[in-house]
Design an enzyme around this catalytic site. Structure first.
Site, mmCIF file in Angstrom:
data_model
loop_
_atom_site.group_PDB
_atom_site.id
_atom_site.type_symbol
_atom_site.label_atom_id
_atom_site.label_comp_id
_atom_site.label_asym_id
_atom_site.label_seq_id
_atom_site.Cartn_x
_atom_site.Cartn_y
_atom_site.Cartn_z
ATOM 1 N N TYR A 31 24.098 62.181 35.411
ATOM 2 C CA TYR A 31 24.333 62.247 36.852
ATOM 3 C C TYR A 31 23.799 63.535 37.446
ATOM 4 O O TYR A 31 23.384 64.445 36.723
ATOM 5 C CB TYR A 31 25.832 62.092 37.155
ATOM 6 C CG TYR A 31 26.636 63.355 36.909
ATOM 7 C CD1 TYR A 31 26.920 63.793 35.621
ATOM 8 C CD2 TYR A 31 27.084 64.129 37.980
ATOM 9 C CE1 TYR A 31 27.639 64.962 35.409
ATOM 10 C CE2 TYR A 31 27.811 65.297 37.764
ATOM 11 C CZ TYR A 31 28.085 65.708 36.481
ATOM 12 O OH TYR A 31 28.791 66.863 36.276
ATOM 13 N N ARG A 50 15.879 67.468 36.651
ATOM 14 C CA ARG A 50 16.940 67.602 35.642
ATOM 15 C C ARG A 50 17.520 66.238 35.279
ATOM 16 O O ARG A 50 17.851 65.976 34.121
ATOM 17 C CB ARG A 50 18.028 68.560 36.141
ATOM 18 C CG ARG A 50 19.048 68.890 35.059
ATOM 19 C CD ARG A 50 20.003 69.994 35.461
ATOM 20 N NE ARG A 50 20.845 69.611 36.589
ATOM 21 C CZ ARG A 50 21.734 70.418 37.160
ATOM 22 N NH1 ARG A 50 21.907 71.654 36.734
ATOM 23 N NH2 ARG A 50 22.446 69.995 38.191
ATOM 24 N N ARG A 98 29.807 44.993 24.317
ATOM 25 C CA ARG A 98 30.303 46.304 23.917
ATOM 26 C C ARG A 98 30.066 46.587 22.430
ATOM 27 O O ARG A 98 30.816 46.123 21.569
ATOM 28 C CB ARG A 98 31.797 46.435 24.241
ATOM 29 C CG ARG A 98 32.265 47.867 24.093
ATOM 30 C CD ARG A 98 33.744 48.030 24.259
ATOM 31 N NE ARG A 98 34.115 49.424 24.050
ATOM 32 C CZ ARG A 98 34.174 50.017 22.869
ATOM 33 N NH1 ARG A 98 33.919 49.327 21.775
ATOM 34 N NH2 ARG A 98 34.484 51.298 22.765
ATOM 35 N N HIS A 100 28.596 50.175 20.086
ATOM 36 C CA HIS A 100 28.211 51.578 20.281
ATOM 37 C C HIS A 100 26.684 51.707 20.345
ATOM 38 O O HIS A 100 26.155 52.392 21.205
ATOM 39 C CB HIS A 100 28.765 52.455 19.150
ATOM 40 C CG HIS A 100 30.231 52.733 19.283
ATOM 41 N ND1 HIS A 100 31.167 51.747 19.401
ATOM 42 C CD2 HIS A 100 30.906 53.905 19.324
ATOM 43 C CE1 HIS A 100 32.370 52.285 19.518
ATOM 44 N NE2 HIS A 100 32.239 53.603 19.474
ATOM 45 N N LYS A 144 23.308 66.736 31.460
ATOM 46 C CA LYS A 144 24.324 66.490 32.491
ATOM 47 C C LYS A 144 24.870 65.074 32.312
ATOM 48 O O LYS A 144 24.522 64.149 33.040
ATOM 49 C CB LYS A 144 23.731 66.713 33.893
ATOM 50 C CG LYS A 144 24.787 67.041 34.931
ATOM 51 C CD LYS A 144 24.167 67.681 36.149
ATOM 52 C CE LYS A 144 25.113 67.764 37.334
ATOM 53 N NZ LYS A 144 26.328 68.516 37.106
ATOM 54 N N GLU A 176 30.148 79.138 30.188
ATOM 55 C CA GLU A 176 30.018 78.781 31.606
ATOM 56 C C GLU A 176 31.376 78.335 32.115
ATOM 57 O O GLU A 176 32.373 78.418 31.393
ATOM 58 C CB GLU A 176 28.966 77.681 31.788
ATOM 59 C CG GLU A 176 29.298 76.401 31.048
ATOM 60 C CD GLU A 176 28.270 75.283 31.256
ATOM 61 O OE1 GLU A 176 27.482 75.340 32.209
ATOM 62 O OE2 GLU A 176 28.275 74.341 30.452
ATOM 63 N N LEU A 200 24.972 74.121 30.856
ATOM 64 C CA LEU A 200 24.095 73.361 31.741
ATOM 65 C C LEU A 200 23.280 74.388 32.525
ATOM 66 O O LEU A 200 23.857 75.316 33.114
ATOM 67 C CB LEU A 200 24.915 72.495 32.703
ATOM 68 C CG LEU A 200 24.027 71.678 33.636
ATOM 69 C CD1 LEU A 200 23.452 70.475 32.888
ATOM 70 C CD2 LEU A 200 24.789 71.210 34.857
HETATM 71 N N1 PMP Z 1 27.762 73.938 34.450
HETATM 72 C C1 PMP Z 1 28.442 72.774 34.519
HETATM 73 C C2 PMP Z 1 29.204 72.323 33.314
HETATM 74 C C3 PMP Z 1 28.439 72.011 35.698
HETATM 75 O O1 PMP Z 1 29.091 70.844 35.757
HETATM 76 C C4 PMP Z 1 27.730 72.492 36.828
HETATM 77 C C5 PMP Z 1 27.747 71.718 38.110
HETATM 78 N N2 PMP Z 1 26.856 70.681 38.076
HETATM 79 C C6 PMP Z 1 27.033 73.708 36.720
HETATM 80 C C7 PMP Z 1 27.066 74.408 35.505
HETATM 81 C C8 PMP Z 1 26.235 74.245 37.872
HETATM 82 O O2 PMP Z 1 25.074 73.506 38.058
HETATM 83 P P1 PMP Z 1 24.371 73.361 39.479
HETATM 84 O O3 PMP Z 1 24.134 74.757 39.983
HETATM 85 O O4 PMP Z 1 23.126 72.641 39.190
HETATM 86 O O5 PMP Z 1 25.305 72.608 40.356
#
Ligand code: PMP
Length: 286
Positions: A31, A50, A98, A100, A144, A176, A200
């Protein structure tokens, strides 16, 4: 509300999910969230790039060209007469019995729709609180993925503690936030975790680093420890919806006299200016 489902814009009430959609059953998909400023999507190309990367990493082949998808999203923004808010986009692997394992021939299911505008101005002005939590996620945090279970668990923990975000710590290192990237400032130097499989790579993070480069401002892309976090001069997070968000308290300990620090303010201002100029130049080109 109008929704983009695969290649059609339809009414929200007509948008239905199949009970055998793998996104629904397994979280088997990816997403994005894009911010819309005065009807203009900010860093849309980067978000779409992305999305394609995440899809590729989990083996979902998209046949549509990124430019084509961008155009459809612009149509969706228009169809909803959007000014400010967000766009949520998701791709699931498809619909099947369904099991896996999956069949390579499944048709990916795409959906996109508007998210309402939520002001973060007060929070950005005053700063927010965070708590720390162990990072117990998998080791492909660069994707993501729709699988957000642990992120949800720690965000809920933060929310119940009256905090805005959970800062994740893996082996003593700050990776993060549950839905953001984390930055510290020490002696005037900005530092954040390098973009690898443990985080991410945020679009906001990347944009801020681009701004740092342009201005010749110093930063380090190196892992740092929880102790460095707690001893930092300033801490802030970045994300699409929060932009540059000062953190003034972590685990009940107050920073920078409980107000956003001067570097954070400078980065906030520079980021907003970038948003302004980039959304403006897009309008002029259109
Ligand atoms: N890390 C994670 C785990 C996130 O979910 C997000 C939000 N999407 C971010 C970092 C920040 O990413 P962005 O600046 O692309 O929104």
């Amino acid at each position: 509300m109008k929704v983009l489902m695969n290649d059609e814009i339809i009414n929200r009430s007509e948008a239905k999910v199949d009970i055998e959609d793998r996104g629904y059953q397994f979280g088997d998909g990816v997403y994005e969230v894009v911010n819309i400023y005065e009807g203009i999507p900010f860093t849309l190309k980067e978000h779409i790039a992305r999305l394609y990367r995440s899809s590729m990493e989990i083996g979902i082949q998209l046949t549509e060209q990124p430019e084509q998808l961008c155009n459809r999203l612009l149509e969706l923004i228009k169809a909803n007469s959007m000014t400010n808010g967000g766009l949520y986009l998701q791709i699931s692997r498809g619909v099947s019995n369904r099991t896996h394992h999956y069949d390579q021939t499944l048709t990916p299911q795409f959906v996109a729709y508007p998210l309402p505008y939520k002001s973060v101005l007060d929070a950005q002005t005053n700063g927010v609180e965070a708590i720390t939590a162990e990072d117990l996620r998998w080791l492909r945090c660069d994707i993501k993925s729709l699988n957000l279970l642990y992120n949800i668990m720690v965000k809920q923990k933060a929310s119940e503690a009256g905090a805005f975000e959970s800062i994740l710590i893996r082996d003593g290192i700050v990776t993060e936030g549950s839905s953001s990237n984390i930055f510290i400032v020490k002696d005037g130097i900005l530092q954040t975790h390098p973009a690898n499989n443990l985080i991410l790579n945020g679009i906001t993070r990347t944009k801020l680093l681009e701004i740092m480069n342009k201005n010749g401002w110093k930063y380090k892309l190196e892992p740092f420890y929880k102790e460095d976090l707690m001893e930092a001069d300033e801490v802030f997070l970045t994300s699409t919806t929060s932009e540059v968000m000062p953190i003034i308290k972590i685990d009940g300990i107050t920073f920078s006299q409980a107000k956003p620090g001067p570097f954070t303010r400078k980065f906030q201002t520079a980021f907003r200016e970038a948003v302004k100029s980039e959304t403006k130049s897009t309008t002029e080109k259109a």
